[in-house]
Design a protein around this motif. Structure first.
Motif, PDB file in Angstrom:
ATOM      1  N   THR A  20      50.367  38.202  44.432  1.00 53.77           N
ATOM      2  CA  THR A  20      51.527  39.074  44.211  1.00 53.77           C
ATOM      3  C   THR A  20      52.003  39.091  42.764  1.00 53.77           C
ATOM      4  OG1 THR A  20      53.016  37.289  44.855  1.00 53.77           O
ATOM      5  CG2 THR A  20      52.330  38.829  46.583  1.00 53.77           C
ATOM      6  N   ALA A  21      51.573  38.135  41.943  1.00 50.06           N
ATOM      7  CA  ALA A  21      52.061  38.050  40.569  1.00 50.06           C
ATOM      8  C   ALA A  21      51.104  38.653  39.543  1.00 50.06           C
ATOM      9  CB  ALA A  21      52.332  36.587  40.208  1.00 50.06           C
ATOM     10  N   SER A  22      49.793  38.644  39.827  1.00 41.85           N
ATOM     11  CA  SER A  22      48.831  39.164  38.859  1.00 41.85           C
ATOM     12  C   SER A  22      47.552  39.581  39.569  1.00 41.85           C
ATOM     13  CB  SER A  22      48.508  38.109  37.792  1.00 41.85           C
ATOM     14  OG  SER A  22      47.845  37.019  38.387  1.00 41.85           O
ATOM     15  N   PHE A  42      36.188  36.314  44.190  1.00 38.11           N
ATOM     16  CA  PHE A  42      36.335  35.715  42.866  1.00 38.11           C
ATOM     17  C   PHE A  42      37.779  35.275  42.700  1.00 38.11           C
ATOM     18  CE2 PHE A  42      37.209  36.078  38.262  1.00 38.11           C
ATOM     19  CZ  PHE A  42      36.329  35.098  37.825  1.00 38.11           C
ATOM     20  N   PRO A  43      38.035  33.983  42.384  1.00 42.99           N
ATOM     21  CA  PRO A  43      39.410  33.477  42.330  1.00 42.99           C
ATOM     22  C   PRO A  43      40.182  33.838  41.054  1.00 42.99           C
ATOM     23  CG  PRO A  43      37.877  31.722  41.833  1.00 42.99           C
ATOM     24  CD  PRO A  43      37.050  32.921  42.204  1.00 42.99           C
ATOM     25  N   GLY A  44      39.482  34.170  39.996  1.00 46.47           N
ATOM     26  CA  GLY A  44      40.152  34.414  38.711  1.00 46.47           C
ATOM     27  C   GLY A  44      40.650  35.840  38.563  1.00 46.47           C
ATOM     28  N   LEU A  45      40.812  36.271  37.297  1.00 42.27           N
ATOM     29  CA  LEU A  45      41.267  37.618  36.992  1.00 42.27           C
ATOM     30  C   LEU A  45      40.231  38.631  37.449  1.00 42.27           C
ATOM     31  CD1 LEU A  45      42.581  36.993  33.372  1.00 42.27           C
ATOM     32  CD2 LEU A  45      43.958  37.310  35.443  1.00 42.27           C
TER      33      LEU A  45
END
Length: 103
Positions: A26-28, A51-54
């Motif tokens: 919810t934040a990024s 994928f856990p990152g950006l």
């Protein structure tokens, strides 16, 4: 994100399967996840982080052999976004009992 119908009982398959891809944060734009529904979108009770990152701008499709192909942007913190392709089966999403139509 993307939203597709993987299969339909209206075309003779034994299950209705909808797939939805989006960052699950919810934040990024992080934690790119595939959500699956077998009840016409009433619930998306099955999900799998890809994928856990950006990550952002994903697209998913059913390939000719029945596997899933997903094209998406991802990046390490401080790095530019790059395009990646992932291929996986419904089993990765925890969906069992689907019987594909003969090709």
């Amino acid at each position: 994100g993307d939203f597709v119908r993987y299969s339909s009982t209206l075309t003779g398959e034994n299950m209705n399967i909808l797939l939805h891809t989006l960052p699950n944060n919810t934040a990024s734009r992080q934690n790119l996840t595939v959500f699956a529904s077998t009840d016409e979108g009433t619930t998306f009770s099955t999900s799998k982080a890809i994928f856990p990152g950006l990550a952002q701008y994903s697209s998913i499709t059913r390939l000719k052999d029945g596997t899933l192909g997903m094209y998406y942007e991802m990046a390490d913190p401080g790095s530019p976004f790059e395009m990646y392709f992932a291929r996986f089966s419904l089993n990765l999403l925890g969906i069992s009992g689907f019987i594909p139509l003969p090709v």
